[in-house]
Write a protein that holds these residues in place. Structure first.
Motif, PDB file in Angstrom:
ATOM      1  N   PRO A  90      23.253  44.182 -30.294  1.00 33.96           N
ATOM      2  CA  PRO A  90      22.777  44.230 -31.679  1.00 33.96           C
ATOM      3  C   PRO A  90      23.436  43.145 -32.518  1.00 33.96           C
ATOM      4  N   SER A  92      24.451  41.742 -36.605  1.00 33.23           N
ATOM      5  CA  SER A  92      24.856  42.269 -37.908  1.00 33.23           C
ATOM      6  C   SER A  92      23.746  42.005 -38.918  1.00 33.23           C
ATOM      7  N   ASP A 145      18.162  52.108 -37.926  1.00 28.64           N
ATOM      8  CA  ASP A 145      19.397  51.729 -37.237  1.00 28.64           C
ATOM      9  C   ASP A 145      19.188  50.604 -36.229  1.00 28.64           C
ATOM     10  N   ARG A 147      19.005  47.133 -34.734  1.00 27.39           N
ATOM     11  CA  ARG A 147      19.552  45.840 -35.132  1.00 27.39           C
ATOM     12  C   ARG A 147      19.479  44.800 -34.010  1.00 27.39           C
ATOM     13  N   LEU A 276      24.238  53.337 -36.200  1.00 30.05           N
ATOM     14  CA  LEU A 276      25.119  52.443 -36.918  1.00 30.05           C
ATOM     15  C   LEU A 276      26.315  53.213 -37.468  1.00 30.05           C
TER      16      LEU A 276
END
Length: 769
Positions: A90, A92, A145, A147, A276
C-alpha cells in the motif's frame, strides 16, 4: 506447461522470480535450461442476455495473463480488453489511488491515424471522457481503507459500425476487478438506454442512437442500487428518464449475474485488506472535547462565506492539532489529522440532520441568491455573467463560418455519426476561482468533463440549420460548487444574447445527499440538498447534476460516493432537481426570455450566392486566388457548397457589402450572349494544344476546347497538320453545354463534306495524318 527458451530470462533469476510473483505460482529451473511454470491456459466465457435478445460476452484468461485481472468484453464485433493491476504494497495518502486509461486505436476500426507520425498520440477528448465514465463507475465500490496503487487500462481491440465500446469497457473493467485478487466490492453492470418513439431500447446500436432522443448510461450493482448515471437527451420528459433508469438497473442484473459466474469459475482469491491504523479512543475523545463546540459554531454561523469559513476551520484545526499533539507526543501526526478530519465530517453532517438547515442558513430545498447580466461588452457577439451564491461564471459566444467547425478524428466521427461539430463549449477553471495559486496550461480531465456536460445540456436547444459555427466559452471566475451547472445557465443567456434562435432557455442545478445508514439497500435516514455548496459536495455522498429546459431534461450526471443508491432516492433527487430548475428559469426569464431579434453591429452575416456552372472557375480564380483576395481585403469567407452554390460569410454587414462588390466585379464581364443550339459561329483560336485548339466565340469568354476529334472528318494526331495557328478564325457549330461539366460542346467537322479515305498499298487501317 509453458516453456520459455530465451536465455536472457533463464540466466536472470530476478526476472524468473518476477514471473512467478506475477502469477503467484512456483518457479523452478529445469535441467534443460528451460524456465517452466504451471499456468492455466484455459479461458472462460460467459454470456449476458438482455431483454431484447442482445448479448454481451465476457472472456477471462485469454489475454494479458500477467495482469491481476484481464477480461475481454464483446458485443457484436466490438471488443474491448481491460486489465487491472495493483501494487502489492500500500501507498501513503488519503484517497483511493485509482487511475483509469482508455485508448481507442485507429487500427481497431481499420484506419490509419491522420497525424504526421501516423500513430496514436495523446488521449483525445472522447478517450478522456470514457476513462472518467469507467472511473466514476468502479471507484465507489473500493473500500475507504484501500491504498494500493491500481491502474485499469482499456484497450480497444476491434470496433464495428453498430456497437459502442465505452459501455463494454465499463463491464470489462467490472469483470477484470472481480476475477482479480484486488479487494473490490463489485461486481457492477452498465447498460446504455435509448428512447425511440416512446419505447426504451437497451444497448442501442449507432443507427438507433442517432434516432434516439435519449442516450443514458446506467451503472448499477446488486439489488438494483444505482452507482453512476451519465446521459444526454433531446429535451426528454422526467417520466421517460425515470423509466429508463429503472429498466437500466434491471438489465444490469444480467451482467452482474454473468460476472459472478465468471468470478466463481476463473477468479483468484482476494487479498486480505489490512485496515488503516486509526487513532485510539483517547485521542478521539480529546479531539471531540477541544473542537466539538467551536466547530458547531462555525458550521451554524450563516454569516460565513466560503473563504471565512475555510479560514475559521483551518485556524481551529491548527489549534486542535497543537493541543492534541502535546498531549500525545508519541502518536503519529497523520493519525491525529485523520481523526480530526473524520470528526469534522461527522459534525458537519450531524448538524444537517439535527436542524434541517445547512451551514449557510438555507433550508434543504432553497436556492442560493441568483443574479444575471447580459451584453457586457460591445465587441462580443454574445456575453453573460451568471452569479449563484459565490459561484460566478462568465460566458462569451463567438459566431464564425462553417469552415471553423471542429473536425473530428475517425474514431470519434464513427461514434457520433458526424465528421464535424458546429457547436462546442470550452470550460475553463483557473486557480484564482478558488483563491489558489496553480498552474495554468493545457486543459485537465476535470475541466474537459465539466465542459462536455455543459455542452450536452445546451446542444439540444440549438437549431440544426444554424448557418454559423458557435463557440461558447465558460470561464469560472468564482467557484463554491456547481460551476458546471452555472455554465449551462450563463451559456444559455449568452446564446440568446448572441441572437442564436434556441428552442428555449436552459438551466442546471446540482443535488447533494447526506446519509446515516451504512447499508445502502436499507437507506431510510437521509437528506437531499438542493443547489449544493463546495463543502457539501466534499462532505456529502452524492453530486447529481441535472440540466434542461422547462419541457424536459437535456443532460444528467450523477457521481455517487457510497456503494449504490436505491431507486427511491434517485427518483426523489430527479424530482427535486426538476423543481429547482424551473425556479432558476423563472429568474433568468427576468433578464432575457428568448433570442435577441435586434441585430448587434458586431454580429457576422451569412448569405447564399448562386452562379452559372461556367462562372465557377472565374469566381474561384487560378489556385483559389480570388477567394483569398476576398478574404484578405474584407475578412469574408467564400465556401463552395456545390457546383453552382456558394456560402459567403462576413464578420459584419459592411464587410459583406464590400465582398459582394468584388464578386460582382469579377463576374460582370462574364456576361454571355444567348447562343442558339445548332447555330454556326465564328471562333477565334487562342491556343494550340496537343489534344486540340482553345477557341473563343465572343470577347471575355473563357477559352473552350475544340478537340482533335471535332476538328476534321479525318483522324488527326495534332492540329498543326491542318495548318491551324493562334489568331486564326474558323467556323464551328454550337451544341450546347455538357450537363455535368458545364463546358461548351463545339464541332468543326460537321461543317465539312465527306472525307476522302486514304489507305496504304497493303489496304491496312487509315493512318493518322
Amino acid at each position: 506447461m509453458l516453456n520459455i527458451h530465451s536465455r536472457s530470462w533463464i540466466n536472470n533469476p530476478w526476472k524468473s522470480c518476477l514471473i512467478g510473483n506475477l502469477f503467484h505460482r512456483k518457479v523452478r529451473k529445469c535441467k534443460h535450461t528451460k524456465l517452466c511454470y504451471s499456468t492455466n491456459s484455459e479461458d472462460a466465457t460467459v454470456e449476458a442476455v438482455f431483454s431484447n435478445g442482445r448479448t454481451l460476452n465476457l472472456t477471462a484468461g485469454k489475454y494479458a495473463r500477467f495482469a491481476n485481472g484481464s477480461v475481454v468484453a464483446q458485443m457484436g464485433d466490438t471488443a474491448v480488453m481491460v486489465t487491472a493491476v495493483a501494487k502489492q504494497k500500500p501507498s501513503s495518502g488519503g484517497f483511493v489511488p485509482l487511475v483509469v486509461d482508455y485508448r481507442q486505436k485507429s487500427a481497431a476500426a481499420g484506419r490509419i491515424p491522420t497525424n504526421f507520425l501516423r500513430r496514436e498520440l495523446g488521449p483525445s477528448e472522447k478517450e478522456i471522457l470514457s476513462a472518467r465514465l469507467i472511473d466514476r463507475s468502479v471507484r465507489p465500490l473500493f473500500s475507504q481503507d484501500y491504498r494500493h496503487e491500481t491502474q485499469i487500462v482499456c484497450n480497444l481491440l476491434a470496433v464495428d459500425h453498430a456497437h459502442l465500446p465505452d459501455v463494454c469497457a465499463v463491464n470489462a473493467a467490472s469483470a477484470a476487478l472481480s476475477v482479480s485478487d484486488i479487494p473490490w466490492n463489485g461486481p457492477i453492470g452498465s447498460v446504455r438506454m435509448g428512447l425511440c418513439d416512446g419505447e426504451i431500447i437497451v444497448n442501442p446500436t449507432r443507427r438507433e442512437l442517432q434516432a434516439s432522443s435519449l442516450d443514458l448510461v446506467v451503472t448499477a450493482t446488486r439489488q438494483n442500487l444505482v452507482v453512476m448515471l451519465e446521459g444526454r437527451g433531446d429535451i426528454v420528459l422526467l417520466n421517460d428518464v425515470q423509466r429508463a433508469i429503472k429498466q437500466g438497473t434491471k438489465e444490469a442484473q444480467h451482467i452482474i449475474n454473468s460476472i459472478e459466474k465468471l468470478q466463481k469459475s476463473h477468479g483468484r482469491p482476494k487479498r486480505t485488506l489490512e485496515s488503516l491504523p486509526e487513532a485510539t479512543d483517547d485521542i478521539c475523545q480529546a479531539i471531540r472535547q477541544v473542537c466539538e463546540i467551536p466547530l458547531r459554531e462555525i458550521f451554524r454561523d450563516p454569516s460565513h462565506d466560503k473563504i471565512s469559513r475555510d479560514v475559521a476551520v483551518t485556524n481551529l484545526r491548527m489549534e486542535v492539532l497543537e493541543s492534541v499533539k502535546s498531549s500525545f507526543p508519541d502518536v503519529e501526526p497523520s493519525l491525529i489529522e485523520a481523526a480530526l478530519n473524520k470528526h469534522n465530517r461527522e459534525v458537519f453532517r450531524e448538524l444537517i440532520f439535527e436542524r434541517d438547515l445547512r451551514c449557510d442558513g438555507r433550508g434543504l430545498d432553497d436556492l442560493r441568491n441568483i443574479s444575471c447580466k447580459i451584453d457586457l461588452h460591445k465587441p462580443l457577439h454574445g456575453s453573460a455573467l451568471f452569479q449563484r451564491g459565490q459561484t460566478q461564471v462568465f460566458c462569451t459566444v463567438a459566431l464564425d463560418s462553417q469552415e471553423s467547425a471542429m473536425k473530428l478524428d475517425p474514431i470519434a466521427a464513427l461514434d457520433s455519426g458526424a465528421k464535424a461539430k458546429n457547436f462546442f463549449l470550452h470550460y475553463e477553471f483557473p486557480p484564482y476561482a478558488t483563491g489558489e495559486v496553480g498552474r495554468i496550461g493545457p486543459i485537465g480531465r476535470r475541466e474537459m468533463g465539466h465542459g462536455a456536460l455543459a455542452e450536452k445540456g445546451l446542444m439540444p436547444t440549438l437549431p440544426s440549420d444554424f448557418p454559423f459555427t458557435v463557440r461558447l466559452t465558460a470561464e469560472v471566475l468564482e467557484s463554491n460548487g456547481s460551476s458546471s451547472m452555472a455554465s449551462v445557465c450563463a451559456g444559455s443567456l449568452a446564446l440568446m444574447d448572441a441572437g442564436v434562435p434556441v428552442s428555449g432557455p436552459a438551466a442546471g442545478v446540482a443535488i447533494g445527499l447526506v446519509t446515516k445508514c451504512q447499508n445502502p439497500k436499507h437507506l431510510e435516514d437521509y437528506r437531499l440538498l438542493t443547489d449544493i455548496l463546495g463543502i457539501e459536495d466534499y462532505m456529502g455522498d452524492m453530486d447529481m447534476k441535472i440540466a434542461g429546459t422547462r419541457s424536459g431534461i437535456t443532460a444528467l450526471q450523477a457521481d455517487i460516493k457510497i456503494p449504490g443508491l436505491p431507486l427511491k432516492v434517485v427518483m426523489e433527487a430527479l424530482q427535486k432537481a426538476t423543481d429547482a430548475k424551473g425556479r432558476i428559469l423563472d429568474i433568468m426569464k427576468l433578464i432575457i426570455s428568448e433570442a435577441r431579434r435586434v441585430k448587434k453591429d458586431s454580429w457576422p452575416v451569412s448569405d447564399k450566392i448562386s452562379i452559372e456552372p461556367h462562372q465557377r472557375s472565374k469566381l474561384i480564380g487560378p489556385g483559389g486566388i480570388n477567394i483569398r483576395k476576398i478574404y484578405l481585403n474584407t475578412g469574408a469567407q467564400l465556401t463552395a457548397e456545390s457546383e453552382t452554390s456558394f456560402t459567403l460569410f462576413a464578420p459584419s454587414q459592411p464587410a459583406m457589402d464590400e465582398a459582394r462588390e468584388i464578386i460582382e466585379e469579377l463576374l460582370k464581364s462574364d456576361r454571355i450572349p444567348d447562343l442558339e443550339f445548332g447555330a454556326i459561329y465564328t471562333a477565334k483560336i487562342v491556343d494550340v494544344k496537343d489534344i486540340g485548339v482553345m477557341v473563343t466565340l465572343y470577347p471575355s469568354m473563357p477559352p473552350a476546347l475544340l478537340h482533335n476529334s471535332q476538328l476534321d472528318q479525318r483522324k488527326i494526331a495534332h492540329p498543326s497538320v491542318l495548318g491551324l495557328e493562334v489568331g486564326q478564325e474558323i467556323q464551328v457549330k454550337y451544341f450546347g453545354r455538357d450537363p455535368v461539366s458545364g463546358f461548351m460542346r463545339l464541332s468543326r467537322k460537321v461543317l465539312q463534306g465527306p472525307s476522302v479515305t486514304m489507305r496504304n498499298l497493303d489496304r491496312s487501317e487509315p493512318e493518322a495524318i
